[in-house]
Design a protein around this motif. Structure first.
Motif, PDB file in Angstrom:
ATOM      1  N   ASP A  11      55.501 -43.095  82.144  1.00  0.00           N
ATOM      2  CA  ASP A  11      55.606 -41.638  82.111  1.00  0.00           C
ATOM      3  C   ASP A  11      54.565 -41.156  80.973  1.00  0.00           C
ATOM      4  O   ASP A  11      53.850 -40.370  81.178  1.00  0.00           O
ATOM      5  N   ARG A  12      54.845 -41.982  79.953  1.00  0.00           N
ATOM      6  CA  ARG A  12      53.857 -41.505  78.794  1.00  0.00           C
ATOM      7  C   ARG A  12      52.649 -41.529  79.029  1.00  0.00           C
ATOM      8  O   ARG A  12      51.632 -40.630  78.710  1.00  0.00           O
ATOM      9  N   SER A  13      52.144 -42.772  79.614  1.00  0.00           N
ATOM     10  CA  SER A  13      50.884 -43.097  80.114  1.00  0.00           C
ATOM     11  C   SER A  13      50.298 -41.922  80.882  1.00  0.00           C
ATOM     12  O   SER A  13      48.972 -41.597  80.963  1.00  0.00           O
ATOM     13  N   MET A  14      51.042 -41.708  81.913  1.00  0.00           N
ATOM     14  CA  MET A  14      50.668 -40.594  82.989  1.00  0.00           C
ATOM     15  C   MET A  14      50.264 -39.107  82.398  1.00  0.00           C
ATOM     16  O   MET A  14      49.344 -38.327  82.344  1.00  0.00           O
ATOM     17  N   ARG A  15      51.392 -38.794  81.267  1.00  0.00           N
ATOM     18  CA  ARG A  15      51.393 -37.465  80.468  1.00  0.00           C
ATOM     19  C   ARG A  15      49.966 -37.392  79.909  1.00  0.00           C
ATOM     20  O   ARG A  15      49.366 -36.391  79.642  1.00  0.00           O
ATOM     21  N   ALA A  16      49.853 -38.662  78.982  1.00  0.00           N
ATOM     22  CA  ALA A  16      48.778 -38.669  78.336  1.00  0.00           C
ATOM     23  C   ALA A  16      47.272 -38.536  79.024  1.00  0.00           C
ATOM     24  O   ALA A  16      46.602 -37.865  78.670  1.00  0.00           O
ATOM     25  N   ALA A  17      47.361 -39.103  80.064  1.00  0.00           N
ATOM     26  CA  ALA A  17      45.992 -39.175  81.097  1.00  0.00           C
ATOM     27  C   ALA A  17      46.043 -37.437  81.715  1.00  0.00           C
ATOM     28  O   ALA A  17      44.858 -37.304  81.753  1.00  0.00           O
ATOM     29  N   ARG A  18      47.157 -37.033  82.101  1.00  0.00           N
ATOM     30  CA  ARG A  18      47.062 -35.647  82.202  1.00  0.00           C
ATOM     31  C   ARG A  18      46.320 -34.916  81.209  1.00  0.00           C
ATOM     32  O   ARG A  18      45.438 -33.946  81.336  1.00  0.00           O
ATOM     33  N   ASP A  19      46.793 -34.990  79.980  1.00  0.00           N
ATOM     34  CA  ASP A  19      46.247 -34.151  78.766  1.00  0.00           C
ATOM     35  C   ASP A  19      44.633 -34.686  78.544  1.00  0.00           C
ATOM     36  O   ASP A  19      44.357 -33.906  77.707  1.00  0.00           O
ATOM     37  N   SER A  20      44.313 -35.681  79.174  1.00  0.00           N
ATOM     38  CA  SER A  20      42.976 -36.109  78.933  1.00  0.00           C
ATOM     39  C   SER A  20      41.997 -35.295  79.480  1.00  0.00           C
ATOM     40  O   SER A  20      40.799 -35.330  79.234  1.00  0.00           O
ATOM     41  N   GLU A  21      42.646 -34.791  80.708  1.00  0.00           N
ATOM     42  CA  GLU A  21      41.640 -33.833  81.377  1.00  0.00           C
ATOM     43  C   GLU A  21      40.587 -34.535  82.379  1.00  0.00           C
ATOM     44  O   GLU A  21      39.431 -34.179  82.452  1.00  0.00           O
ATOM     45  N   ASN A  22      40.880 -35.878  82.624  1.00  0.00           N
ATOM     46  CA  ASN A  22      40.008 -36.665  83.174  1.00  0.00           C
ATOM     47  C   ASN A  22      40.505 -37.360  84.546  1.00  0.00           C
ATOM     48  O   ASN A  22      41.680 -38.367  84.368  1.00  0.00           O
ATOM     49  N   PRO A  23      40.268 -36.750  85.546  1.00  0.00           N
ATOM     50  CA  PRO A  23      40.911 -37.521  87.038  1.00  0.00           C
ATOM     51  C   PRO A  23      40.898 -38.998  86.984  1.00  0.00           C
ATOM     52  O   PRO A  23      41.755 -39.643  87.504  1.00  0.00           O
ATOM     53  N   THR A  24      39.782 -39.997  86.621  1.00  0.00           N
ATOM     54  CA  THR A  24      39.703 -41.090  86.605  1.00  0.00           C
ATOM     55  C   THR A  24      40.860 -41.634  85.757  1.00  0.00           C
ATOM     56  O   THR A  24      41.429 -42.820  85.833  1.00  0.00           O
ATOM     57  N   THR A  25      40.942 -41.463  84.376  1.00  0.00           N
ATOM     58  CA  THR A  25      42.049 -41.614  83.690  1.00  0.00           C
ATOM     59  C   THR A  25      43.515 -41.460  84.269  1.00  0.00           C
ATOM     60  O   THR A  25      44.162 -42.176  84.256  1.00  0.00           O
ATOM     61  N   GLY A  43      44.226 -41.313  87.291  1.00  0.00           N
ATOM     62  CA  GLY A  43      44.085 -42.373  88.416  1.00  0.00           C
ATOM     63  C   GLY A  43      44.413 -43.741  87.896  1.00  0.00           C
ATOM     64  O   GLY A  43      45.356 -44.432  88.657  1.00  0.00           O
ATOM     65  N   ALA A  44      44.011 -44.217  86.844  1.00  0.00           N
ATOM     66  CA  ALA A  44      44.101 -45.499  86.272  1.00  0.00           C
ATOM     67  C   ALA A  44      45.531 -45.549  85.924  1.00  0.00           C
ATOM     68  O   ALA A  44      46.367 -46.573  86.027  1.00  0.00           O
ATOM     69  N   SER A  45      45.998 -44.491  85.240  1.00  0.00           N
ATOM     70  CA  SER A  45      47.433 -44.559  84.877  1.00  0.00           C
ATOM     71  C   SER A  45      48.454 -44.602  85.929  1.00  0.00           C
ATOM     72  O   SER A  45      49.506 -45.174  85.921  1.00  0.00           O
ATOM     73  N   ALA A  46      48.252 -43.907  87.045  1.00  0.00           N
ATOM     74  CA  ALA A  46      48.817 -43.788  88.231  1.00  0.00           C
ATOM     75  C   ALA A  46      49.351 -45.302  88.814  1.00  0.00           C
ATOM     76  O   ALA A  46      50.113 -45.427  89.469  1.00  0.00           O
ATOM     77  N   ARG A  47      48.333 -46.361  88.592  1.00  0.00           N
ATOM     78  CA  ARG A  47      48.411 -47.540  88.886  1.00  0.00           C
ATOM     79  C   ARG A  47      49.744 -48.382  88.297  1.00  0.00           C
ATOM     80  O   ARG A  47      50.535 -49.042  88.934  1.00  0.00           O
ATOM     81  N   VAL A  48      49.915 -48.095  86.999  1.00  0.00           N
ATOM     82  CA  VAL A  48      50.985 -48.437  86.439  1.00  0.00           C
ATOM     83  C   VAL A  48      52.553 -47.847  86.975  1.00  0.00           C
ATOM     84  O   VAL A  48      53.436 -48.553  86.975  1.00  0.00           O
ATOM     85  N   LEU A  49      52.541 -46.437  86.977  1.00  0.00           N
ATOM     86  CA  LEU A  49      53.504 -45.817  87.608  1.00  0.00           C
ATOM     87  C   LEU A  49      53.758 -46.514  88.928  1.00  0.00           C
ATOM     88  O   LEU A  49      55.153 -46.482  89.328  1.00  0.00           O
ATOM     89  N   THR A  50      52.878 -46.584  89.724  1.00  0.00           N
ATOM     90  CA  THR A  50      52.978 -47.459  91.062  1.00  0.00           C
ATOM     91  C   THR A  50      53.862 -48.618  91.059  1.00  0.00           C
ATOM     92  O   THR A  50      54.711 -48.923  91.887  1.00  0.00           O
ATOM     93  N   ARG A  51      53.574 -49.475  90.195  1.00  0.00           N
ATOM     94  CA  ARG A  51      54.083 -50.647  89.894  1.00  0.00           C
ATOM     95  C   ARG A  51      55.702 -50.660  89.455  1.00  0.00           C
ATOM     96  O   ARG A  51      56.416 -51.178  89.625  1.00  0.00           O
ATOM     97  N   ALA A  52      55.712 -49.535  88.701  1.00  0.00           N
ATOM     98  CA  ALA A  52      57.382 -49.269  88.258  1.00  0.00           C
ATOM     99  C   ALA A  52      58.260 -48.820  89.440  1.00  0.00           C
ATOM    100  O   ALA A  52      59.331 -49.344  89.608  1.00  0.00           O
ATOM    101  N   LEU A  53      57.627 -48.218  90.398  1.00  0.00           N
ATOM    102  CA  LEU A  53      58.172 -47.729  91.295  1.00  0.00           C
ATOM    103  C   LEU A  53      58.657 -49.095  92.358  1.00  0.00           C
ATOM    104  O   LEU A  53      59.495 -48.957  92.868  1.00  0.00           O
TER     105      LEU A  53
END
Length: 343
Positions: free
Chosen positions: A126-140, A142-152
């Motif tokens: 979740d921290r990775s996803m929130r930081a990625a959102r704060d980066s304002e970069n869609p690619t970042t 998306g990259a963080s979404a991979r680890v949230l997918t694995r957590a699910l």
């Protein structure tokens, strides 16, 4: 995989793994529950963003090389420094630090998922996803979404994981006017993550559809690369076809796919080790216990810590030991004992 490489590696002398330190999970837990406050009053402390970038790069590279003990030791201090920098900096530097935070928390979540620390893994993801959102970069993002997918997936929410990965891939595509190698790699890697989740819920149609879409992205990328730490390319698609076939119970298909893979095209140690772990699972399903053992022994050669951190591998070893006899039983038992020393 070229057959002579598969057989040759499987028959080579094994590493003898000495007992080493356990992963610094308590320190990671402390770092994850440390919430950075506002910057202290007075002149802002200097932050070396270039130095932080090098340290995050080292953590990502160490993770992909399966040096989990070393990475786990470095993560707590790195996460704290990144959080402090994000609180203190402004403008483009702050956005850059948020990207680095997303990557570092991604590493933390990945290490925690391997060791079945699910609660902490969720927090880090979740921290990775929130930081990625704060980066304002869609690619970042998306990259963080991979680890949230694995957590699910680790919590057996396979349908939610498949849908989340597919939706995240679509958002990457929509957020990019024209694909770059980074965005295309993240897009393809998300499709592969979704295919694994679909296979785990035994949705063969969705799994194969996502694999085919990822293969199209791999052709567009034009080679095997590690943009955004995805190790994405046509070889990675084949690796995921092996994994999906194992999850779907198609042991013969899994081995056929594995034999098509050229090991020289796999630069990431973690992916190479996982190929042999998946091959071992396939051979076990097939009842070829000696080959299942050989594949695991090869994975040990490649990345001892990969075997030691994965409960799935320990369960596979227990199963092989219960079904084997004689010399094979002895060999499997010795491998299980060596694997236990890397936890």
């Amino acid at each position: 995989m070229r057959r002579r490489d598969f057989v040759g590696l499987a028959g080579a002398t094994l590493f003898q793994v000495a007992t080493g330190p356990t992963l610094a999970l308590d320190d990671i837990a402390a770092a994850l529950t440390r919430y950075a406050g506002p910057p202290a009053p007075g002149p802002a402390a200097p932050y070396d963003v270039a130095g932080l970038s090098k340290d995050v790069h080292r953590a990502k590279a160490g993770y992909q090389a399966c040096h989990y003990t070393t990475v786990a030791k470095r993560l707590p201090h790195l996460l704290s420094r990144l959080d402090d920098a994000a609180s203190a900096l402004e403008g483009d530097e702050r956005l850059r630090v948020h990207t680095l935070r997303a990557e570092a928390y991604h590493v933390a979540a990945s290490v925690l998922l391997k060791t079945e620390e699910r609660g902490l893994a969720w927090l880090a993801a979740d921290r990775s996803m929130r930081a990625a959102r704060d980066s304002e970069n869609p690619t970042t993002t998306g990259a963080s979404a991979r680890v949230l997918t694995r957590a699910l997936m680790r919590d057996r929410h396979y349908r939610a994981a498949a849908d989340f990965a597919s939706d995240a891939a679509q958002r990457v595509a929509e957020g990019t006017e024209e694909h770059t190698p980074d965005s295309l790699s993240v897009y393809g890697a998300l499709l592969l993550s979704g295919s694994v989740a679909a296979a785990q819920r035994e949705d063969r149609a969705q799994a194969l559809t996502l694999l085919d879409e990822a293969e199209d992205a791999g052709r567009k990328l034009g080679g095997d690369h590690n943009y955004q730490w995805t190790a994405f390319g046509l070889t990675n698609v084949l690796l995921h076809r092996v994994n999906a076939a194992v999850e779907l119970g198609d042991a013969g298909s899994a081995i056929d796919y594995a034999r098509r893979i050229d090991l020289d095209n796999i630069d990431v140690t973690e992916r190479k080790a996982m190929l042999f772990i998946d091959a071992s699972r396939a051979y076990s399903q097939w009842g070829k216990l000696d080959k299942a053992y050989q594949a695991l022994a090869t994975a040990e050669q490649i990345a001892p810590e990969e075997l030691g951190t994965r409960p799935m591998v320990r369960a596979l070893l227990d199963d092989l030991r219960s079904r084997s006899t004689g010399h094979l039983h002895t060999s499997v038992t010795e491998l299980a004992e060596r694997t236990a020393t890397t936890r």
